[in-house]
Design an enzyme around this catalytic site. Structure first.
Site, short mmCIF file in Angstrom:
data_model
loop_
_atom_site.label_atom_id
_atom_site.label_comp_id
_atom_site.label_asym_id
_atom_site.label_seq_id
_atom_site.Cartn_x
_atom_site.Cartn_y
_atom_site.Cartn_z
N GLU A 146 0.80 -1.16 -0.06
CA GLU A 146 0.07 0.13 0.06
C GLU A 146 0.72 1.35 -0.14
O GLU A 146 0.88 2.14 0.79
CB GLU A 146 -1.00 0.05 1.02
CG GLU A 146 -2.01 -1.16 1.12
CD GLU A 146 -3.13 -1.07 2.27
OE1 GLU A 146 -4.14 -1.70 2.04
OE2 GLU A 146 -2.95 -0.24 3.04
N GLU A 203 -5.31 -8.18 -1.05
CA GLU A 203 -6.06 -8.14 0.29
C GLU A 203 -7.48 -7.80 -0.07
O GLU A 203 -7.97 -6.97 -0.88
CB GLU A 203 -5.44 -6.93 1.25
CG GLU A 203 -4.15 -7.21 1.65
CD GLU A 203 -3.93 -5.92 2.73
OE1 GLU A 203 -4.87 -5.48 3.22
OE2 GLU A 203 -2.59 -5.94 2.58
P1 P53 Z 1 -7.18 -3.05 9.35
C1 P53 Z 1 -6.96 1.23 5.49
C2 P53 Z 1 -7.96 1.20 4.20
C3 P53 Z 1 -7.68 -0.05 3.43
C4 P53 Z 1 -6.48 -0.81 3.79
O1 P53 Z 1 -7.13 -2.91 7.81
C5 P53 Z 1 -5.91 -0.44 4.71
C6 P53 Z 1 -6.10 0.20 5.78
C7 P53 Z 1 -5.43 0.36 6.83
O2 P53 Z 1 -5.93 0.09 8.01
O3 P53 Z 1 -4.75 -1.41 5.13
C8 P53 Z 1 -4.77 -2.57 4.96
O4 P53 Z 1 -6.37 -3.95 9.90
C9 P53 Z 1 -3.28 -3.15 5.19
C10 P53 Z 1 -3.13 -4.26 6.28
C11 P53 Z 1 -4.60 -4.01 7.23
C12 P53 Z 1 -5.75 -4.29 6.40
O5 P53 Z 1 -5.67 -3.43 5.46
O6 P53 Z 1 -6.86 -1.69 9.75
O7 P53 Z 1 -2.33 -3.51 4.30
O8 P53 Z 1 -1.98 -4.22 7.08
O9 P53 Z 1 -4.36 -4.99 8.20
C13 P53 Z 1 -6.88 -4.35 7.18
O10 P53 Z 1 -8.83 -3.41 9.54
#
Ligand code: P53
Length: 483
Positions: free
Chosen positions: A188, A384
């Protein structure tokens, strides 16, 4: 309905700081992520990135206040990786996206030799994946610039950090080439603009003005673009021929709130600045004009030399990966905001949202895949996608997570549709196969896994793993490919 692509990669993704724990094992040093405590959550839909002052974060090193720092403990993957990879195999995953912690390999950033313990740990993990017949995609930097690099060089705003990173990548290629199929230098990469702490290892409280802050953020980002290009150039020389190198962007697709042209224009501009820009630079190898205009209008100054531009042009990515969790709306004036926990978009009256306010939009994934394929004509990978939910084990020691099964299957169906549209998308890694510490809120209770982990927000619990209903659903999907 049967999923139409046989050789599609299906699996899960994790990140070192959210799973490993063992924060000081083998000489590992801290990262800024491990200096952010868990604080009871008042409003789940608020922005949660950041929030601490530099002083508070530095105090955490001695931890006199005795706060809990969840990313120092993760889910203890460091000691349990064998059990976890066995579960990944049992689920039927054929690809695992993981990250390597820079601070395990070069704890001080400029150590004469890489850490033997660090290398041994990842060698064990990768060997376990190979034994399980699981392909591996490795992220080299998942928000975790070592604090030692912040201390000595000021983080990514300093150009010298590029060489430190390339040196780290060189060790990874030398040690792990034969066990890794795909490399992502940065997770990201656009988070550099949302949070200089998380993206760049640069304290937010170091800046005096918005223009100074944004200039440093884009400068740091530029250094990451250059580092990524240099790593690709090096990887092409050092790695086996089939190895592929990709980018990774946090993709939040947005729609104009209505058909008013001024809102549609606002949405176009927003998509350029928050999304297209990051792919354009690494896939086309050029800085687009719209960003230069944006910088000029916002008094943002970035040093980019001719050499850098050549390097970017000559070392574009082989494939494009992105995270996709939600969509949002854009208008010149928004009355109702929707959470992304790190940034705010507008609400969409047609979509439901998670407890953290993330708006669930499977069709948006098909739209996104089509847009990206049309724009870049490069193979795509969904790095993801998943749903965070508050969950507890029931009497049978499982979780009946029908909402997750629905979330995943609806997104899988839209990938299928995109493939029928003609999009070249070759794989998907869900966030996450196993519950982890949340990146934004530091909660353990924001659970994404098909495997439940018995830890609470303060790391109390046995740490034992339990299969949720979605585990069996995924296992069955991998056997039948029926949706
Ligand atoms: P968490 C925000 C929006 C989209 C993706 O996020 C994001 C985030 C940051 O939080 O990050 C990714 O755990 C990231 C992971 C993260 C996952 O989204 O905040 O690459 O490390 O855990 C989910 O719910």
């Amino acid at each position: 309905m049967k999923f139409i692509k046989d050789d599609f990669l299906w699996g899960g993704a994790t990140a070192a700081s959210q799973i490993e724990g063992a924060y000081d094992a083998g000489g590992k040093t801290l990262t800024l992520l491990e200096m952010k405590p868990f604080l009871p959550i008042k409003d789940r839909t608020a922005i949660h990135f950041g929030g601490q002052t530099k002083e508070e974060m530095l105090e955490s090193i001695e931890n006199k206040k005795n706060l809990h720092y969840p990313k120092r403990f993760g889910i203890d993957f460091y000691h349990r990786y064998k059990e976890d990879i066995a579960l990944f195999k049992e689920a039927g995953m054929n690809v695992y996206r993981m990250s390597i912690a820079w601070s395990r390999i070069f704890p001080n950033g400029d150590d004469k030799e890489p850490s033997k313990e660090g290398i041994a740990f990842y060698r064990n993990v990768l060997t376990e994946c190979k034994k399980a017949g699981i392909k591996v995609m490795v992220t080299m930097h998942h928000f975790d610039t070592p604090y030692e690099i912040t201390k000595k060089w000021g983080g990514w705003k300093n150009r010298e950090v590029i060489d430190l990173f390339v040196r780290y990548a060189k060790v990874l290629f030398k040690e792990f080439d034969e066990m890794v199929d795909y490399w992502l230098p940065f997770n990201e990469i656009n988070v550099a603009i949302w949070s200089t702490e998380v993206g760049l290892g640069v304290f937010e409280s170091d800046f005096n003005s918005k223009s100074e802050r944004n200039s440093a953020a884009y400068q740091g980002l530029h250094h990451q673009f250059v580092a990524q290009a240099k790593v690709i150039e090096l990887g092409k020389k050092m790695c086996k021929l089939q190895t592929q190198f990709g980018c990774m962007v946090a993709n939040i697709t947005t729609y104009s709130l209505d058909c008013n042209p001024i809102n549609e224009m606002e949405n176009l501009k927003s998509q350029q600045i928050s999304r297209w820009f990051f792919y354009d630079v690494v896939a086309k190898g050029e800085y687009p004009n719209y960003i230069k205009r944006n910088w000029k209008e916002n008094d943002i100054n970035v040093n980019i030399d001719e050499q850098d531009l050549k390097l970017l042009k000559n070392n574009t990515v082989d494939f494009i990966s992105f995270s996709y969790y939600m969509s949002a709306t854009v208008a010149v004036e928004l009355s109702q905001k929707a959470s992304g926990n790190v940034s705010m978009g507008g609400k969409n009256p047609f979509l439901k949202a998670t407890e953290w306010g993330w708006q669930i939009d499977p069709i948006g994934l098909r739209i996104t895949l089509n847009q990206m394929w049309d724009r870049y004509q490069k193979p795509l990978f969904i790095a993801e996608n998943g749903i965070g939910v508050l969950e507890t084990l029931n009497d049978q020691n499982t979780v009946e997570d029908n909402y997750r099964i629905e979330y995943l299957s609806e997104h899988f169906k839209q990938i299928n549709e995109a493939i029928k549209d003609g999009v070249d998308v070759f794989g998907y890694t869900m966030w996450t196969p196993i519950d982890v510490v949340s990146a934004s809120t530091n909660e353990m209770s924001k659970r994404y896994g098909m495997i439940y982990v018995d830890y609470d927000d303060y790391h109390n619990g046995t740490g034992n793993r339990f299969k949720k209903k979605s585990f069996e659903w995924f296992q069955n999907f991998m056997k039948t490919k029926e949706l």
